[in-house]
Every structure is written in structure tokens, then in C-alpha cells.
Design an enzyme around this catalytic site. Sequence first.
Site, short mmCIF file in Angstrom:
data_model
loop_
_atom_site.label_atom_id
_atom_site.label_comp_id
_atom_site.label_asym_id
_atom_site.label_seq_id
_atom_site.Cartn_x
_atom_site.Cartn_y
_atom_site.Cartn_z
N GLY A 83 42.69 3.04 -3.51
CA GLY A 83 41.98 1.78 -3.17
C GLY A 83 41.62 1.76 -1.74
N ASN A 84 41.06 0.60 -1.41
CA ASN A 84 40.85 0.34 -0.13
C ASN A 84 41.18 -1.01 0.41
OD1 ASN A 84 38.43 -1.53 -0.46
ND2 ASN A 84 37.36 0.17 -1.53
N HIS A 85 40.92 -1.50 1.84
CA HIS A 85 41.40 -2.78 2.36
C HIS A 85 40.42 -3.96 2.00
CE1 HIS A 85 44.46 -0.65 4.48
NE2 HIS A 85 43.46 0.13 4.84
N SER A 86 39.56 -3.91 1.29
CA SER A 86 38.60 -4.87 1.00
C SER A 86 39.32 -5.90 0.30
CB SER A 86 37.48 -4.51 0.27
OG SER A 86 36.56 -5.61 -0.12
N ALA A 103 33.51 -3.07 -2.22
CA ALA A 103 33.51 -1.98 -1.69
C ALA A 103 34.26 -1.01 -2.81
CB ALA A 103 34.93 -1.81 -0.56
#
Length: 402
Positions: free
Chosen positions: A211-214, A277
Site C-alpha cells: 500500500g501507500n500513505h494516501s 494513489a
Amino acid sequence: MYQGKHVLVIVSGGIAAYKIPQFIRDLIKQGAEVQVIMTQAASAFVTAQTLAVVSRHPVYDEHYLHTNTTAISHLDLTIWADLVVVAPATANILAKMAAGIADDLATTALLATNKPIFVFPAMNDQMYAAAATQRNLAQLRADQVTVFEPENGFLAEGYAAKGRMPEPTTMVSLIMNAWQRQQTAAILAGKHVLVTAGGTREAIDPVRYIGNHSSGKMGWALAQAAYWAGATVTVISSVAGPQTFPAETVKVTSTADLQAAVDRLFSKTDLLLMAAAPADFRMSTPAANKIKKQADQAQLQLTLVKNPDILASLKPLRKKQVVVGFAAETQRLLANATTKLQQKQLDLIVANPVGRTDSGFDVDQNQGTLLFADGSQQVLPLMSKIAMAQTIITAITAKKLL
Ligand code: PMT
């Protein structure tokens, strides 16, 4: 959005007045300054002292006016106010407002004000349904007063029916949405805006993901701003939003989910704001069971395959749609964003730096540069995400892209 705004709250005599201290606190928490006028009847349900303590101002009731001969006049309060809220609004005060009767400070101030008025009727269901009340509400709407419908729910009478005042947090959102839609030029009226928000997750196994930080904050701010500008809004998001305005929502997890939802909704869209994102890669084959670490294992290798580029894949489907992408970059911001603008054939790309603490991922502020397909640019200094969202929408319409 209430920052620095002056809210005059007029409390009339209904049981729902018990919610007003919390309502005032919620307004103040959002940055508003609040002053209160209460009718004689209201003092049977909530004390002036409570309202004075929470509003941090004297409360203008009959007692105050009689004991303070130099008391502030109804005109001073209406000049001070940016907006006026009547809550709870009894059938009695609604009738006086509709008829233009001014026989106490509350109704005199209401007649004297030229500021936006928002009323929250709250009463017994039969009183609300009565022909006279409905006639008065119709008159108030015709007089440009914003009337919020009471909610269905448990009434003081001991049964459930329509007549309840909404909860304070809901009231705060309802007023801001209605006010913003009145104030913001309806530049997106009749348009359908599709917004994507949040990061996607790609399963590694049943317990882990890439995943990512969005956080979805930028996307939800865009959705809010589009709604304020008069649009019908659909949000495709991996994270739940604030739900403070009406919008169709589609929950997604992976990039494949996001692509399927965008493809399904794109044909009825006028403006796509792609703030999500999406993960660029996914597992070639997610493990069916939890991957167990072995005692002698020093490394784990995962085989990833590329996800489709959703924006690029829309190129053959495009008709009238305006398509806006975001570029999240840690280096060579403008150069990388320009390449994406061209490769994805966008009308606009919002280049925003990430990997810092003051803006970008998972904070309430953002900054960047708008890069339009015609080569023009607009720098966006550090500001709240909602202000940035409003600026982006204004810039799109100013360019006459829609
Ligand atoms: O959600 P927040 O915490 O508020 O943070 C906001 C944000 C930083 C995530 C947001 O402002 C932002 O920059 N969103 C785009 C993030 C991103 O994926 O950027 P990118 O440079 O990798 O992609 C460029 C564009 O292509 C984006 O519009 C993206 O949605 C789109 N894309 C990306 C990958 C992919 N497979 N398909 C796409 O369509």
C-alpha cells in the site's frame, strides 16, 4: 471553513434546546465565534448561563436586556453576524418570521438582518405537519431562508416521528454545505464530477498488502469543493470520507477495483479528478495462505507484475470529459509531472511534492503547481486541502475546460 466566521444563534423554546450548548461548542471547535439570543420560552429548556459559558459571550435574553440599559441592540448583533441560525425553531417563531412580526429581541433581529438565515424546525410531528406550519415554511423558503427538514426519530412525546432536530455535528455540516453552495458561484451546476481518493492495496497474502500513505484527504476535499460548486458528485475511494455532503460513493481496495469503477462511471462523467494513489504493481499471484517465515530464512522475494495505468487506458474512451491527474513526486516535480501530463493526455496535472511533513500524504495541507495541457502553469502555495481543492476547481472553470 468556519474559521473567523461570526455565527448568531437564536434559540427558541423547544426541548431540542438541550442540544444547543454542544452545537455551539462544535461551531467554536471549527473556528467560529458565536453569540446567542434566546427567547423567553427557551429559558425553560436551557439556561443563559450555560450558553454564556460555552459561547464565551453574554447571552441576550430578556433578563440581560432589562438589567443592562446600555445593552447591545438587535442591529449591532445582526451587523456583527456573518450568518444567523435559528435552532430549535418552534412553530411559533417560524410563524412570526413568516409574518414579519418583531415583538422581542429574537424576532426583531431576524427581521432586521440581511445575512443568510438557517432554521432548524423541531417540534411535535403534528405541529410540524399542520397546514399553518407548512404554509409558514413555504413562505420562509420563498423569502430565501434556508429551512432544514427535521429528522425522523424518537420525540419527547415518547414515540418516533418526524420532528427531531439533527445532532449538532450534522447541523454544523448542513449549514456549511448550504452556505457554501449559496456563496460559491454554481460553476459546476449540472455537471457530474467523478473523484478518486485514497491509496489502493494489493494483497500479498490474506493478512498483508502492498500500500501507500494516501489518506484520501485530498480526494475527499475535491469532492466537497465540487459539491459546493453545484456538481453532482461520485467518489470512488479506498477510505471512508467525512460523509458531510451528499455524494454517491464506491468503495474499492485494489487498483483493479479502482479501474473497474472508473471505467463503469466514466461515460456519465464531465470531470474526472484522479487524486487516488493506485499501486503501480501487484503480486503476480497472491499467496492463498499466510506466508510463514522459516527459521533460517534471511530474505523473502515477491514477484510483482505491473498494474494497468488507469488514466492512460481512458484515452480511447474519452469524449467530452475533462481529465485531471495528480503527480506525487519526491524529486524533479515539474519535469516528472510534465511527462505524466503528456503520456496520459491529461487536461491538467496537479504536481504535488510528497515525502515531507507539511504537505502531501495524510496531512490537512497541500501545495504544488497546476500544469495545464496548453503549457500554462499556476503555483499553489501551502494551503489547506479544501482551499487547494476550491482553487483547482476555480482554475479548471476559469480555463473554460468544461
Ligand atoms: O490522500 P492524501 O493523504 O490526501 O494525499 C494526497 C495525494 C498526495 C495522494 C494526492 O494529492 C496525489 O498526489 N495523488 C496521486 C498519487 C499518485 O498515484 O501519483 P502518481 O504520480 O503515481 O500517478 C499520476 C496519476 O496517474 C495520478 O492521478 C494517479 O491517480 C494516476 N494513476 C497512477 C497509477 C495507475 N496505475 N493508474 C493511474 O491512473
